[in-house]
Structures are given as structure tokens and as C-alpha cells.
Design a protein around this motif. Structure first.
Motif, short mmCIF file in Angstrom:
data_model
loop_
_atom_site.label_atom_id
_atom_site.label_comp_id
_atom_site.label_asym_id
_atom_site.label_seq_id
_atom_site.Cartn_x
_atom_site.Cartn_y
_atom_site.Cartn_z
N GLN A 1 -0.40 -23.19 14.57
CA GLN A 1 0.56 -22.57 13.66
C GLN A 1 1.42 -23.62 12.97
OE1 GLN A 1 3.98 -20.89 15.39
NE2 GLN A 1 4.48 -19.55 13.67
N CYS B 1 1.58 -24.32 8.95
CA CYS B 1 2.83 -24.19 8.21
C CYS B 1 3.26 -25.51 7.56
CB CYS B 1 3.93 -23.67 9.12
SG CYS B 1 3.73 -21.95 9.62
N ARG C 1 -3.09 -15.95 14.12
CA ARG C 1 -2.86 -14.91 13.11
C ARG C 1 -1.64 -14.06 13.46
NH1 ARG C 1 -7.28 -14.49 9.71
NH2 ARG C 1 -9.07 -15.76 10.36
N THR C 2 -1.47 -13.78 14.75
CA THR C 2 -0.29 -13.03 15.17
C THR C 2 0.99 -13.82 14.94
OG1 THR C 2 -1.56 -11.81 16.83
CG2 THR C 2 0.83 -11.91 17.13
N GLY D 1 1.57 -14.00 11.16
CA GLY D 1 1.83 -12.68 10.60
C GLY D 1 1.35 -12.58 9.16
N SER D 2 2.09 -11.87 8.35
CA SER D 2 1.72 -11.68 6.94
C SER D 2 2.41 -12.67 6.02
CB SER D 2 2.06 -10.25 6.50
OG SER D 2 3.46 -10.01 6.65
N TYR D 3 3.08 -13.66 6.59
CA TYR D 3 3.85 -14.59 5.75
C TYR D 3 2.95 -15.45 4.88
CZ TYR D 3 7.44 -17.91 4.39
OH TYR D 3 8.30 -18.69 3.66
N THR E 1 -1.16 -16.11 3.48
CA THR E 1 -2.45 -15.47 3.30
C THR E 1 -3.51 -16.33 3.95
OG1 THR E 1 -1.75 -14.49 1.20
CG2 THR E 1 -4.12 -14.60 1.63
N ASP F 1 -10.05 -14.39 5.97
CA ASP F 1 -10.49 -13.35 6.91
C ASP F 1 -11.34 -13.93 8.02
OD1 ASP F 1 -9.16 -11.40 5.46
OD2 ASP F 1 -10.91 -10.91 4.24
#
Length: 294
Positions: free
Chosen positions: A223, A227, A256-257, A260-262, A264, A267
Motif C-alpha cells: 500500500q 501511494c 485493495r481493502t 479502498g476507493s481512493y 483506481t 481489476d
């Protein structure tokens, strides 16, 4: 680069080293494996392997991909040295000059994980990408972080395996890293698992809670990498993960958790195994030499 040219390489690992002779297309002609003992034993044996290829047919460049930390600043007096490693006997060991002296061909040196990342970018699961990471979880946790087509530099090469991460509420073990205790490497590497449980990770049952710690540490590291640098793919390999593909699936889900949706995210194909498998390591120094002489 002409496809008929021969490239030599050395992969220096924590337990074994490999001297490699290959074509510019990444086809391995010959390999020589040498145990990683102490520099005065290991390096001459590797140099002898290179000399054995040099005298009959020669080669056009040499790549060195080594465990680290490494001094990679060409202006530094200890350029090409291993620095603050936890590997006994290898701290402040020169590796570049002892391996390449006398050949008179272009030379490239980088970390073993940056080498593996370069190989994956040239022939493997990242060949369509310029922003990606190669992570190996074995003797240590190494990260080859490629940004805009090049491995990161600055104060040094990427050392994301030594970052501290938040701990699971049920886990207060002190970790195994001699420098940072419970950093990612101190929690998730093979020696960390063995130190914690008293057995090799290959003998640990798949439902043991230690794997929750491994997944969490590696997912939080991933993560942070995403970021900070935005790699489009993270290739996870090494001895701890190679026989446990379910851990890579779990790490992908946890990343992915956490994000989150922050952001894109793709898939599919965000956290995956290396495309070259076990060949990523020995082809690493070949890719480094090709990149340096392109």
C-alpha cells in the motif's frame, strides 16, 4: 544490441550465488552455482567461472546483481561495496572490483531485486510497464522499485522491506531484524518465521496465524509503495511465497481493502507472481548489463 553477443552475469544471494552466461535474448547458455560463505571464498569461485567463459569465447558485458545494501553512487569511495548487511562476514565487502577486474568490458551493478525487476521488465510479467515493483520474500524482504523505467535512487536504492508497519492487534512479537526489529523483513522473511516458530516456514501449516502477520506486513508495504510511487503491478516472489500462491491472493485482497476507493486500481494483475519464476534472479544481472549498454 546484436543478438549474437554473449553477456555474463553474477547474482549474489544470501545463501547461494549464480554465475550466468547468456545471450542478449535472455537464453541461458551456462550457469555455475556457488554457496554464499565468506567473500574470500565465494568471490574467487565466481570470478573463476567468469574467467572460464572469457578465455575460450569472451563476452561483451558483465552485470552484477547483489544482495545489499549496496553503495551504488559511482562517485563514492566504496562504490560497488556491500554496506550495512546483516549477512555475517559481508559488511563492507567489495564485490564489483573482485568480480570484474581484468575483463575490460562494460559493467553494470545493482541490487539483486533491481536486477530481477529489470529481467521482468525485459522478458517477464512487467515488459509492458515502466512503473512496477518486484518484491522477493526469502532470506530478507527486498524491493526493486521501478519508476519511469528506472530503479529508484536518492539516498540509496529502495529499502522498503525495512519500513515499520502497523501491527495486528493480536501480534506483539518483537521481530527478527537486527536493525529494526519488527519491520516488514523482521516479520515476514524466512528467517523471521523460523526464529519465531522454531521451524522452517515450509513446515508451517497453511492455517497458522503467522501467515496473517506475513500477509498484513506485506500488504501494508505494498500500500505504501502504491501511494508513494504508483507502481501498476507488484510482482511477489521468493522462497516464502513461491510455494504458497494463496498468500499472494490474500495480499492482493488486503491491499485493495487498505486503499479502498481512493485510487483506481486495475481489476486484475495488481499483485501477482513473477512471470519468469525462478529465472528472474539469474537473468537479473544479464538484464542490468543489457540496460546499461543499450
Amino acid at each position: 544490441m546484436n543478438g549474437s553477443r554473449r553477456i555474463a552475469g553474477v547474482e549474489l544471494g544470501g545463501t547461494k550465488c549464480v554465475a550466468v552466461l547468456a545471450t542478449a535474448q535472455g537464453e541461458i547458455i551456462e550457469q555455475v552455482k556457488v554457496p554464499t560463505t565468506v567473500p574470500d571464498e565465494t568471490l574467487p569461485a565466481l570470478q573463476a567461472a567468469l574467467r572460464g567463459w572469457w578465455e575460450p569465447g569472451g563476452f561483451d558485458a558483465i552485470g552484477i546483481a547483489s544482495f545489499g545494501p549496496l553503495q551504488l553512487d559511482p562517485a563514492a569511495g566504496d562504490y560497488g561495496y556491500i554496506t550495512a548487511t546483516a549477512k555475517r562476514g559481508w559488511r563492507d565487502a567489495a564485490v564489483l572490483q573482485p568480480l570484474t577486474d581484468g575483463f575490460g568490458v562494460p559493467v553494470a551493478i545493482d541490487t539483486d531485486v533491481n536486477g530481477a525487476a529489470a529481467a521482468e521488465g525485459r522478458w517477464g510479467a512487467a515488459k509492458d510497464l515502466v512503473d512496477y515493483a518486484y518484491v522477493t520474500v526469502g532470506t530478507g524482504v527486498g524491493v526493486g522499485l521501478i519508476v519511469n523505467g528506472r530503479p529508484t535512487r536518492g539516498l540509496g536504492h529502495c529499502e522498503a522491506g525495512h519500513m515499520h508497519v502497523a501491527r495486528l492487534a493480536s501480534d506483539d512479537w518483537g521481530g527478527n531484524c537486527p536493525y529494526h526489529g519488527a519491520c516488514v523483513e523482521g516479520l515476514a522473511s524466512g528467517p523471521a518465521i523460523a526464529a519465531r516458530l522454531g521451524i522452517d516456514g515450509s513446515q508451517v501449516r497453511s492455517d497458522h496465524p503467522v501467515w496473517d502477520t506475513v500477509v498484513e506486513a506485506l500488504a501494508q508495504m505494498a500500500q505504501a509503495l502504491i501511494c508513494a510511487a504508483g507502481p501498476r503491478r507488484l510482482l511477489l516472489g521468493g522462497g516464502v511465497l513461491s510455494d504458497r500462491p494463496e498468500l499472494i491472493t490474500r495480499i492482493d485482497g488486503r491491499v485493495r481493502t487498505l486503499i479502498g476507493s481512493y485510487l483506481t486500481l486495475p481489476d486484475r494483475g495488481l499483485v501477482t507472481p513473477p512471470g519468469l519464476g525462478a529465472l528472474a534472479g539469474p537473468l537479473g544481472p544479464i538484464a542490468l548489463a543489457l540496460d546499461a549498454t543499450a
